[in-house]
Motif scaffolding. Sequence first.
Motif, mmCIF file in Angstrom:
data_model
loop_
_atom_site.group_PDB
_atom_site.id
_atom_site.type_symbol
_atom_site.label_atom_id
_atom_site.label_comp_id
_atom_site.label_asym_id
_atom_site.label_seq_id
_atom_site.Cartn_x
_atom_site.Cartn_y
_atom_site.Cartn_z
ATOM 1 N N ARG A 115 29.447 29.267 48.214
ATOM 2 C CA ARG A 115 30.069 29.378 46.886
ATOM 3 C C ARG A 115 30.855 30.686 46.764
ATOM 4 O O ARG A 115 31.970 30.709 46.235
ATOM 5 C CB ARG A 115 29.007 29.313 45.790
ATOM 6 C CG ARG A 115 28.152 28.072 45.800
ATOM 7 C CD ARG A 115 28.925 26.810 45.469
ATOM 8 N NE ARG A 115 28.131 25.640 45.817
ATOM 9 C CZ ARG A 115 28.309 24.900 46.893
ATOM 10 N NH1 ARG A 115 29.295 25.185 47.729
ATOM 11 N NH2 ARG A 115 27.550 23.862 47.141
ATOM 12 N N GLU A 182 33.609 16.982 46.766
ATOM 13 C CA GLU A 182 32.295 17.449 46.297
ATOM 14 C C GLU A 182 31.269 17.320 47.412
ATOM 15 O O GLU A 182 30.451 18.216 47.636
ATOM 16 C CB GLU A 182 31.867 16.646 45.066
ATOM 17 C CG GLU A 182 32.550 17.082 43.781
ATOM 18 C CD GLU A 182 31.799 16.632 42.549
ATOM 19 O OE1 GLU A 182 30.559 16.591 42.597
ATOM 20 O OE2 GLU A 182 32.446 16.301 41.547
ATOM 21 N N GLU A 186 29.202 20.283 49.441
ATOM 22 C CA GLU A 186 27.741 20.298 49.598
ATOM 23 C C GLU A 186 27.347 20.406 51.066
ATOM 24 O O GLU A 186 26.461 21.181 51.435
ATOM 25 C CB GLU A 186 27.142 19.024 48.987
ATOM 26 C CG GLU A 186 27.208 18.949 47.473
ATOM 27 C CD GLU A 186 26.186 19.846 46.806
ATOM 28 O OE1 GLU A 186 25.368 20.462 47.526
ATOM 29 O OE2 GLU A 186 26.204 19.945 45.566
ATOM 30 N N LYS A 304 33.739 23.205 40.053
ATOM 31 C CA LYS A 304 32.555 22.521 39.509
ATOM 32 C C LYS A 304 31.275 23.096 40.113
ATOM 33 O O LYS A 304 30.269 23.265 39.409
ATOM 34 C CB LYS A 304 32.646 21.024 39.791
ATOM 35 C CG LYS A 304 33.716 20.299 38.976
ATOM 36 C CD LYS A 304 33.773 18.825 39.348
ATOM 37 C CE LYS A 304 34.846 18.099 38.545
ATOM 38 N NZ LYS A 304 34.953 16.665 38.943
ATOM 39 N N LYS A 305 31.308 23.397 41.398
ATOM 40 C CA LYS A 305 30.125 23.981 42.053
ATOM 41 C C LYS A 305 29.807 25.348 41.469
ATOM 42 O O LYS A 305 28.646 25.686 41.225
ATOM 43 C CB LYS A 305 30.360 24.096 43.561
ATOM 44 C CG LYS A 305 30.582 22.787 44.276
ATOM 45 C CD LYS A 305 29.361 21.908 44.217
ATOM 46 C CE LYS A 305 29.593 20.589 44.936
ATOM 47 N NZ LYS A 305 28.451 19.677 44.771
ATOM 48 N N GLN A 307 30.632 26.435 38.517
ATOM 49 C CA GLN A 307 30.171 26.248 37.150
ATOM 50 C C GLN A 307 28.675 25.972 37.103
ATOM 51 O O GLN A 307 27.972 26.435 36.200
ATOM 52 C CB GLN A 307 30.925 25.094 36.486
ATOM 53 C CG GLN A 307 32.292 25.484 35.925
ATOM 54 C CD GLN A 307 32.950 24.338 35.197
ATOM 55 O OE1 GLN A 307 33.000 23.213 35.684
ATOM 56 N NE2 GLN A 307 33.454 24.620 34.008
ATOM 57 N N LYS A 308 28.177 25.220 38.083
ATOM 58 C CA LYS A 308 26.738 24.914 38.120
ATOM 59 C C LYS A 308 25.910 26.191 38.269
ATOM 60 O O LYS A 308 24.833 26.307 37.686
ATOM 61 C CB LYS A 308 26.439 23.950 39.273
ATOM 62 C CG LYS A 308 26.924 22.533 39.023
ATOM 63 C CD LYS A 308 26.549 21.612 40.184
ATOM 64 C CE LYS A 308 27.042 20.197 39.936
ATOM 65 N NZ LYS A 308 26.705 19.284 41.080
ATOM 66 N N GLN A 311 25.770 28.012 35.036
ATOM 67 C CA GLN A 311 24.895 27.363 34.060
ATOM 68 C C GLN A 311 23.441 27.799 34.220
ATOM 69 O O GLN A 311 22.628 27.606 33.315
ATOM 70 C CB GLN A 311 25.006 25.843 34.200
ATOM 71 C CG GLN A 311 26.330 25.279 33.689
ATOM 72 C CD GLN A 311 26.555 23.833 34.077
ATOM 73 O OE1 GLN A 311 25.711 23.205 34.731
ATOM 74 N NE2 GLN A 311 27.699 23.283 33.700
ATOM 75 N N GLU A 312 23.128 28.389 35.383
ATOM 76 C CA GLU A 312 21.784 28.914 35.608
ATOM 77 C C GLU A 312 21.622 30.240 34.863
ATOM 78 O O GLU A 312 22.517 31.087 34.906
ATOM 79 C CB GLU A 312 21.530 29.132 37.102
ATOM 80 C CG GLU A 312 21.597 27.875 37.944
ATOM 81 C CD GLU A 312 20.401 26.974 37.721
ATOM 82 O OE1 GLU A 312 19.363 27.469 37.213
ATOM 83 O OE2 GLU A 312 20.492 25.773 38.060
#
Length: 574
Positions: A115, A182, A186, A304-305, A307-308, A311-312
């Motif tokens: 990331r 995506e 991963e 998007k990755k 953003q995850k 969010q933590e």
Amino acid sequence: MKKLGSYIVKYWYAYLFAIVCMVVAIVLDMLYPIITKSIVDDVIVGGRMELLTGLLAGIFLVGLGRCLGGYGKEYTFDVVSSRVGSRLRKDLFSHIQGLSMDYFDDTNTGELMARLKDDVDYIWGALGYVGMLVIEVVIHVAIVLYCMFRLSWRLALIPTAVMIIIGTIAIVMERKLDKIYEEISEENAVLTTIAEENLAGVRTVKAFAREKFEIQKFLSHNKRYYDLNISQSKVLVRYYPIFQFAGKLLPVVMVILGGGMVVRGEMTLGALVAFAEYCRNIVWPMEMLGWLTNDLSTAIASYKKIQKIYQETSTIREAEEPLLLPRVAGGVTFSHVDFSRGGKKILSDVSFDLAPGKTLGIMGATGSGKSSIINLLQRFYDVEQGQVSLDGEDVRRLTLKQLRSSISVVMQDVFLFSDTIEENIKMGKRNHTDRDTMIQAAELAHARGFIERMNEQYDTVIGERGVGLSGGQKQRISIARAIAKHGPILVLDDSTSALDMETEAQIQAALEELKDTTKIIIGHRISAVRSADEIIFLENGSVAERGNHRELMEQKGLYYETYQAQYGEVCAWQ
């Protein structure tokens, strides 16, 4: 998290300047066909040779202006995207550093590395060269179509329809690529994790002759990564030729149709030449759409990755009005502490009171909760029930900075950075530790001897995680690092396990000279804790026995049995 737009807004003036340069370059580019039209209609067909010099000078000036505009555009986009990418990576790294330990317990290092590096790089590209081309394609196509409609609205309808069809195909392709990217992101994180673990643990892999197994594991994920990239290529191969075919066919069709209009007198030859030039100018945006869609899809998946991660949130938070102690004496109190992780009870009703300057020894079998006491003291986790106090104040009321800076820890798993020995020792208080203090700490940790026998002494660069040093040498450097920090509380978490008995005894004697330092010693060996003012023996997360060495030996319980197992029938305690 900060929205991506907030980074762009910060440099809005630079982006505006770059776009102005871009528009200038495009507008100048659109003047070429107009000048060409005049050369054909006025000079070649009309015979007005006196206009040729001015028209050629116009071509030169247009070319010069276009070069300056193009340079300003590309340089500005490169500089601004580099700054935005740098800030994005810094902010992401700061956010990750602020997360609590439970997040790192459940997240692979390789994923975070992917990331921070690859995904930020993709976004960086989208805000720089790729983003620049997207904007340029939109503006370029709009101006080209305007110029085409001015020359012949009937002919202009065809490239307009083609552009709409190509744009629709690009959207369909982007949606197909989105899911693939995506999955690629991963799998890239998994592949990075496996590589990082194997390279860091290469000695363990070789010691257990697991090379073949680890290679197969890596190859299986590498095959998955390969298959995903092939899936991406299949999508591109399916759609990209459409963009290229349309780009090559359109100018030919326009010349044929326009030629008919010239023959019928509906259009001048110069206008047809200019229209053909505009068709050539609209071809490259069509060919770029596939590549741009590909890169934008990658950037969107990466965003998007990231953003995850944003969010933590940390489960460990400071009080709204945290307490700052004027001075930390080092008194530690556990009062009826319960602690669980992952639904498993780790500590149950643990209590002790350690006065400043005193020493507490903690023993127990593996998994009995010894290290969890230190994690709770440093507030890596919070208790379920009860209270952990520092100098009589609940640690949840204190600032994390004061709490953790007051505790010097020698971890069970020694971690040394790939840097000089001096930098590793001074790590606790790098800007406040002079060389004499550092050498004194190395002396107390009995590390000075082997360090000063090295060619570069304290300037010796050690490998990652201390590669090149023995287990005992790494532990002694780690102990020196904790001593150099001069924290009021010193924690040794099974930190002398790799040392011989004589060196361990010497270090313990040196630690006893730290009269004003509260010490917590976790150990499996009796020799590590026998001099402590109080010893607690944990069993299944609870305090099974407590007392000093003599008192515990007289109880003839778990501590006594451990002593017998380590020393046999020799009752040296009497």
